[in-house]
Write an enzyme that holds these catalytic residues in place. Sequence first.
Site, PDB file in Angstrom:
ATOM      1  N   LYS A  14       0.951  13.314   4.398  1.00 20.72           N
ATOM      2  CA  LYS A  14       0.116  14.519   4.377  1.00 20.72           C
ATOM      3  C   LYS A  14      -1.148  14.346   5.221  1.00 20.72           C
ATOM      4  CE  LYS A  14      -0.400  14.624  -0.145  1.00 20.72           C
ATOM      5  NZ  LYS A  14       0.363  13.453  -0.629  1.00 20.72           N
ATOM      6  N   ARG A  89      -2.307  19.581  -7.490  1.00 22.17           N
ATOM      7  CA  ARG A  89      -1.431  18.513  -7.968  1.00 22.17           C
ATOM      8  C   ARG A  89      -0.920  18.772  -9.380  1.00 22.17           C
ATOM      9  NH1 ARG A  89      -3.539  14.213  -4.385  1.00 22.17           N
ATOM     10  NH2 ARG A  89      -2.311  12.337  -4.628  1.00 22.17           N
ATOM     11  N   ARG A 128       0.118   0.528   4.283  1.00 19.61           N
ATOM     12  CA  ARG A 128      -1.202   1.133   4.480  1.00 19.61           C
ATOM     13  C   ARG A 128      -2.273   0.301   3.780  1.00 19.61           C
ATOM     14  NH1 ARG A 128      -1.885   7.302   2.550  1.00 19.61           N
ATOM     15  NH2 ARG A 128      -2.436   6.452   0.528  1.00 19.61           N
ATOM     16  N   ARG A 134      -8.062   0.725   0.716  1.00 22.43           N
ATOM     17  CA  ARG A 134      -7.917   1.477  -0.540  1.00 22.43           C
ATOM     18  C   ARG A 134      -7.281   0.583  -1.588  1.00 22.43           C
ATOM     19  NH1 ARG A 134      -5.455   7.414   0.211  1.00 22.43           N
ATOM     20  NH2 ARG A 134      -4.950   6.944  -1.950  1.00 22.43           N
ATOM     21  N   ARG A 146       1.232   6.022  -9.536  1.00 24.09           N
ATOM     22  CA  ARG A 146       0.932   7.239  -8.775  1.00 24.09           C
ATOM     23  C   ARG A 146       2.195   8.056  -8.545  1.00 24.09           C
ATOM     24  NH1 ARG A 146      -1.807   4.329  -4.019  1.00 24.09           N
ATOM     25  NH2 ARG A 146      -1.674   6.310  -2.914  1.00 24.09           N
TER      26      ARG A 146
HETATM   27  P1  ADP Z   1      -2.199   9.751  -2.127  1.00 17.20           P
HETATM   28  O1  ADP Z   1      -1.586  11.107  -2.081  1.00 17.20           O
HETATM   29  O2  ADP Z   1      -1.920   8.931  -0.923  1.00 17.20           O
HETATM   30  O3  ADP Z   1      -1.914   9.040  -3.417  1.00 17.20           O
HETATM   31  P2  ADP Z   1      -4.904  10.862  -2.264  1.00 17.20           P
HETATM   32  O4  ADP Z   1      -5.917  10.342  -1.339  1.00 17.20           O
HETATM   33  O5  ADP Z   1      -4.450  12.275  -2.089  1.00 17.20           O
HETATM   34  O6  ADP Z   1      -3.743   9.834  -2.146  1.00 17.20           O
HETATM   35  O7  ADP Z   1      -5.407  10.702  -3.781  1.00 17.20           O
HETATM   36  C1  ADP Z   1      -5.837   9.474  -4.289  1.00 17.20           C
HETATM   37  C2  ADP Z   1      -6.105   9.607  -5.789  1.00 17.20           C
HETATM   38  O8  ADP Z   1      -7.121  10.605  -6.007  1.00 17.20           O
HETATM   39  C3  ADP Z   1      -4.931  10.073  -6.636  1.00 17.20           C
HETATM   40  O9  ADP Z   1      -4.106   8.999  -7.030  1.00 17.20           O
HETATM   41  C4  ADP Z   1      -5.657  10.735  -7.828  1.00 17.20           C
HETATM   42  O10 ADP Z   1      -6.132   9.773  -8.728  1.00 17.20           O
HETATM   43  C5  ADP Z   1      -6.870  11.368  -7.183  1.00 17.20           C
HETATM   44  N1  ADP Z   1      -6.625  12.782  -6.792  1.00 17.20           N
HETATM   45  C6  ADP Z   1      -6.585  13.277  -5.522  1.00 17.20           C
HETATM   46  N2  ADP Z   1      -6.351  14.603  -5.530  1.00 17.20           N
HETATM   47  C7  ADP Z   1      -6.231  14.958  -6.839  1.00 17.20           C
HETATM   48  C8  ADP Z   1      -5.955  16.187  -7.512  1.00 17.20           C
HETATM   49  N3  ADP Z   1      -5.759  17.338  -6.840  1.00 17.20           N
HETATM   50  N4  ADP Z   1      -5.886  16.176  -8.873  1.00 17.20           N
HETATM   51  C9  ADP Z   1      -6.082  15.054  -9.555  1.00 17.20           C
HETATM   52  N5  ADP Z   1      -6.332  13.863  -8.988  1.00 17.20           N
HETATM   53  C10 ADP Z   1      -6.396  13.804  -7.654  1.00 17.20           C
END
Ligand code: ADP
Length: 193
Positions: A14, A89, A128, A134, A146
């Site tokens: 994404k 999400r 990554r 991260r 996750r």
């Molecule tokens: P990825 O999709 O690669 O896991 P993101 O950078 O989108 O990583 O998100 C990292 C973390 O941030 C998620 O594992 C979650 O804990 C939190 N997070 C991000 N966006 C949301 C969301 N819309 N609702 C709840 N938690 C979120």
Amino acid sequence: MFNLILFGPPGSGKGTQSEKLIDKYGLMHLSTGNLLREEIVNQTKLGLEAKRFMDNGQLVPDSVVIGMIRSAIEHNPASKGFLFDGFPRTVAQAEALDELLAEKQAEINAFLALEVSREELIGRLLNRGKTSGRSDDVNEDIISARIQEYENKTAPVAGYYEQFDKGVRVKGEGDIDQIFDSLCREIDAKMLV
Ligand code: ADP
């Protein structure tokens, strides 16, 4: 306004595709993951609260991320449209987003879901983790958590948009530029509607 959701599990590409899409279509990128990481770097109260969840691979509470998105939308009234990445999400977040956009006489115009196999996701995330800095990308247990959160709480979001005929699935494996071309074809088709 043209508003787009780029959807998919962690590691589905994404972030990479969002960068290319915002350049091409002039949309404003709203990544909740990036916004949350900024809050953590700035050591805000919100950041400290969110970090506890993120470090365990859990979703941050809906009220926190919805508030963040509301504020980002309100701070960018002149935007041609938004590309939402990593949001919504949960179905509750999707419903809240519809309400926020309705206040602006706007809506979600396209929902594009990247599809990638579980094995490929884990491989990409571990890879990554070697360079991203991260902490949630380094540990395989956190990565699995996750993906589990995604399957339990996030995957149903696709059904939410499909009921309005907004959802399109796109193969997220293979060449980055080919995936980009597939996404653009779908967006161009939705822009004509
Ligand atoms: P990825 O999709 O690669 O896991 P993101 O950078 O989108 O990583 O998100 C990292 C973390 O941030 C998620 O594992 C979650 O804990 C939190 N997070 C991000 N966006 C949301 C969301 N819309 N609702 C709840 N938690 C979120």
